[in-house]
Design an enzyme around this catalytic site. Structure first.
Site, PDB file in Angstrom:
ATOM      1  N   ASP A   1       0.703  -1.115  -0.070  1.00  0.00           N
ATOM      2  CA  ASP A   1       0.054  -0.077   0.072  1.00  0.00           C
ATOM      3  C   ASP A   1       0.750   1.162  -0.041  1.00  0.00           C
ATOM      4  O   ASP A   1       2.216   1.134  -0.050  1.00  0.00           O
ATOM      5  CB  ASP A   1      -0.861   0.175   1.273  1.00  0.00           C
ATOM      6  CG  ASP A   1      -0.165  -0.070   2.434  1.00  0.00           C
ATOM      7  OD1 ASP A   1       0.960   0.073   2.680  1.00  0.00           O
ATOM      8  OD2 ASP A   1      -0.784   0.260   3.608  1.00  0.00           O
TER       9      ASP A   1
ATOM     10  N   ASP B   1       1.485   4.888   2.276  1.00  0.00           N
ATOM     11  CA  ASP B   1       0.934   5.407   3.626  1.00  0.00           C
ATOM     12  C   ASP B   1       1.390   6.705   3.598  1.00  0.00           C
ATOM     13  O   ASP B   1       2.396   7.117   3.356  1.00  0.00           O
ATOM     14  CB  ASP B   1       1.726   4.591   4.687  1.00  0.00           C
ATOM     15  CG  ASP B   1       1.663   2.935   4.658  1.00  0.00           C
ATOM     16  OD1 ASP B   1       0.362   2.440   5.037  1.00  0.00           O
ATOM     17  OD2 ASP B   1       2.730   2.183   4.319  1.00  0.00           O
TER      18      ASP B   1
ATOM     19  N   ASP C   1      -3.390   4.193   2.694  1.00  0.00           N
ATOM     20  CA  ASP C   1      -3.484   4.732   3.971  1.00  0.00           C
ATOM     21  C   ASP C   1      -3.252   6.127   4.527  1.00  0.00           C
ATOM     22  O   ASP C   1      -2.050   6.642   4.239  1.00  0.00           O
ATOM     23  CB  ASP C   1      -2.916   3.857   4.979  1.00  0.00           C
ATOM     24  CG  ASP C   1      -3.619   2.270   5.335  1.00  0.00           C
ATOM     25  OD1 ASP C   1      -4.671   2.367   5.003  1.00  0.00           O
ATOM     26  OD2 ASP C   1      -3.145   1.934   6.369  1.00  0.00           O
TER      27      ASP C   1
HETATM   28  P1  DGT Z   1       4.152  -2.600   2.875  1.00  0.00           P
HETATM   29  O1  DGT Z   1       3.142  -1.495   2.984  1.00  0.00           O
HETATM   30  O2  DGT Z   1       3.655  -4.168   3.098  1.00  0.00           O
HETATM   31  O3  DGT Z   1       5.183  -2.411   1.890  1.00  0.00           O
HETATM   32  O4  DGT Z   1       5.029  -2.571   4.156  1.00  0.00           O
HETATM   33  P2  DGT Z   1       4.849  -1.271   5.483  1.00  0.00           P
HETATM   34  O5  DGT Z   1       5.948  -1.303   6.333  1.00  0.00           O
HETATM   35  O6  DGT Z   1       4.404  -0.134   4.830  1.00  0.00           O
HETATM   36  O7  DGT Z   1       3.649  -1.815   6.258  1.00  0.00           O
HETATM   37  P3  DGT Z   1       2.275  -1.240   6.473  1.00  0.00           P
HETATM   38  O8  DGT Z   1       1.823  -0.294   5.381  1.00  0.00           O
HETATM   39  O9  DGT Z   1       1.215  -2.392   7.034  1.00  0.00           O
HETATM   40  O10 DGT Z   1       2.315  -0.200   7.851  1.00  0.00           O
HETATM   41  C1  DGT Z   1       3.051   0.764   7.954  1.00  0.00           C
HETATM   42  C2  DGT Z   1       3.622   1.001   9.222  1.00  0.00           C
HETATM   43  O11 DGT Z   1       2.541   1.606   9.785  1.00  0.00           O
HETATM   44  C3  DGT Z   1       4.019  -0.130   9.922  1.00  0.00           C
HETATM   45  O12 DGT Z   1       5.166  -0.516   9.879  1.00  0.00           O
HETATM   46  C4  DGT Z   1       3.427  -0.025  11.480  1.00  0.00           C
HETATM   47  C5  DGT Z   1       2.547   1.052  11.030  1.00  0.00           C
HETATM   48  N1  DGT Z   1       1.111   0.740  11.344  1.00  0.00           N
HETATM   49  C6  DGT Z   1       0.209  -0.004  10.533  1.00  0.00           C
HETATM   50  N2  DGT Z   1      -0.889  -0.045  11.067  1.00  0.00           N
HETATM   51  C7  DGT Z   1      -0.799   0.499  11.965  1.00  0.00           C
HETATM   52  C8  DGT Z   1      -1.934   0.842  13.208  1.00  0.00           C
HETATM   53  O13 DGT Z   1      -2.965   0.200  13.078  1.00  0.00           O
HETATM   54  N3  DGT Z   1      -1.553   1.613  14.158  1.00  0.00           N
HETATM   55  C9  DGT Z   1      -0.307   1.930  14.489  1.00  0.00           C
HETATM   56  N4  DGT Z   1       0.296   2.731  15.611  1.00  0.00           N
HETATM   57  N5  DGT Z   1       0.500   1.741  13.479  1.00  0.00           N
HETATM   58  C10 DGT Z   1       0.253   0.850  12.383  1.00  0.00           C
HETATM   59 MG    MG Z   2       2.887   0.302   3.435  1.00  0.00          MG
END
Ligand code: DGT
Ligand code: MG
Length: 385
Positions: free
Chosen positions: A204, A206, A309
């Site tokens: 996604d 963010d 997001d």
């Molecule tokens: P991706 O999107 O799969 O390439 O990898 P990321 O690291 O962007 O993971 P993602 O999009 O699920 O989440 C981004 C960061 O935001 C994750 O490392 C922790 C944080 N995060 C996600 N959901 C929540 C939430 O509900 N509450 C809080 N405090 N942080 C969150």
């Molecule tokens: Mg992400």
């Protein structure tokens, strides 16, 4: 070369937030299998086991060289008996039988496919699995009752399981920037999540949004969402309101690590140029129709669905929110564990509370938060634990 050169011992710190973990590392042949086992443990809601595998993998990601023999691992932290057994098998045989049978298992594959539907968590996927369902198509064929998020998830299943490229993330950044600037001039928007850590692709995109004037950001999300909807840029959105601000006694200690920001889970309709959809992605969806039928897709694939997001934070919490939303998920978890176990502090995406001093510690930057925690600053590109 000097005659008696000794390889310096690698000092591997215990917590991932004490270490530098680059995106590209030397041991994917070990970390990917361990992460399969971690994912499988999540599917059976065995959190402890999942974290153990993820911690093992994270240690190997931080090593500056390829692991070739078991004795290279003897002084490393976090490597439990089970992880070591898997590593040993891979070093000796090239693969691990446990990992391969997990990968092939009907349950793992079905859980992967079902949790791959936007809006579907492990609990729901597991219930469906036990009812005999195996894939998103089964959900349609058996006429499962789906909520709005899940309906969108099934409808855009293929797009949402196609990795988002950095180029696409940049196009979406431009759109979000235009939307936010239109409804609140002076607002600050940053790309967080994996793309901030330097990832080339993500599941996604963010964003974190704030405004230097505290309070100016209140109720901002509905305005952003309206703007995007008017332009026909959203296929789905669900906004949840900030409840942290609204608690009776001011900033109460955050009850858990779930944060309370105004947040929008959305699916963007990203226009793609017909000419060269791989290299030219355009943000030109003004007065595009909301046709989301497959006909349009088959006749030239002019748009695609992308998960986005959006999070809005008050300026006073922006540093905490930035740190909390940059990830990786394991890095975040380790930061909170470090704060609690080593410092008697409680860290969330809103604040840092010092239990000994019984007060909140303010911070205007991520650097200041690391300093409060007694940690060396780790830049986003090295938080890929
Ligand atoms: P991706 O999107 O799969 O390439 O990898 P990321 O690291 O962007 O993971 P993602 O999009 O699920 O989440 C981004 C960061 O935001 C994750 O490392 C922790 C944080 N995060 C996600 N959901 C929540 C939430 O509900 N509450 C809080 N405090 N942080 C969150
Ligand atoms: Mg992400």
């Amino acid at each position: 070369p000097k005659p008696c050169e000794v390889t310096p011992a690698i000092i591997m710190k215990t917590y991932a937030c004490q270490r530098r973990t680059p995106l590209k590392h030397h041991n994917s042949f070990l970390t990917e299998p361990l992460e399969i086992l971690a994912e499988n443990a999540e599917f059976s809601e065995n959190e402890g086991r999942s974290i153990a595998f993820r911690r093992s993998a994270a240690v190997l990601k931080a090593l500056p060289h390829v692991v070739r023999a078991m004795d290279e691992l003897k002084d490393l932290p976090c490597l439990g008996e089970h992880s070591l057994r898997v590593i040993k098998e891979i070093l000796e045989d090239g693969t691990s039988s446990e990992v391969e049978s997990t990968r092939q298992s009907e349950q793992f594959q079905a859980m992967k496919a079902l949790t791959g539907v936007f809006g579907v968590g492990v609990r729901t996927a597991d219930r469906w699995f036990r009812e005999g369902l195996r894939s998103p198509l089964d959900l349609i064929h058996t006429g499962q009752k789906l909520n709005h998020a899940q309906q969108a998830g099934v409808q855009h299943y293929n797009d949402l399981n196609t990795p988002v490229t950095k180029k696409e993330a940049m196009v979406i950044s431009d759109i979000v920037e235009r939307a936010v600037k239109a409804v609140l001039p002076g607002a600050i928007i940053i790309l967080t999540g994996g793309f901030r850590r330097g990832k080339e692709v993500g599941h996604d995109v963010d964003f974190l949004i704030t405004h230097p004037e505290e309070g100016a950001e209140e109720r901002l999300m509905p305005k952003i969402v309206n703007w995007l909807e008017e332009q026909g840029l959203l296929l789905y959105q669900k906004t949840t309101r900030n409840s942290y601000l609204e608690s009776k006694d001011g900033p109460a200690r955050p009850p858990s690590n779930m944060d309370r920001f105004e947040r929008c889970f959305s699916i963007f309709k990203l226009e793609q140029s017909k000419m060269d959809s791989d290299t030219q992605v355009e943000a030109s969806s003004y007065n595009s129709s909301t046709t989301d039928g497959p006909e349009e897709r088959h006749s030239g694939s002019r748009w695609r669905a992308v998960r986005v997001d959006l999070v809005v934070s008050p300026y006073s919490q922006f540093a905490f929110a930035t740190l909390g939303w940059t990830g990786s998920k394991l890095f975040e978890r380790e930061l909170r564990r470090w704060a609690g176990q080593e410092k008697g502090m409680s860290l969330s995406s809103h604040a840092l509370y010092d239990s000994k001093q019984q007060r909140y510690l303010q911070a205007n930057s991520e650097e200041e938060i690391f300093a409060h925690l007694g940690l060396e600053y780790i830049p986003p590109s090295e938080r890929n634990a």
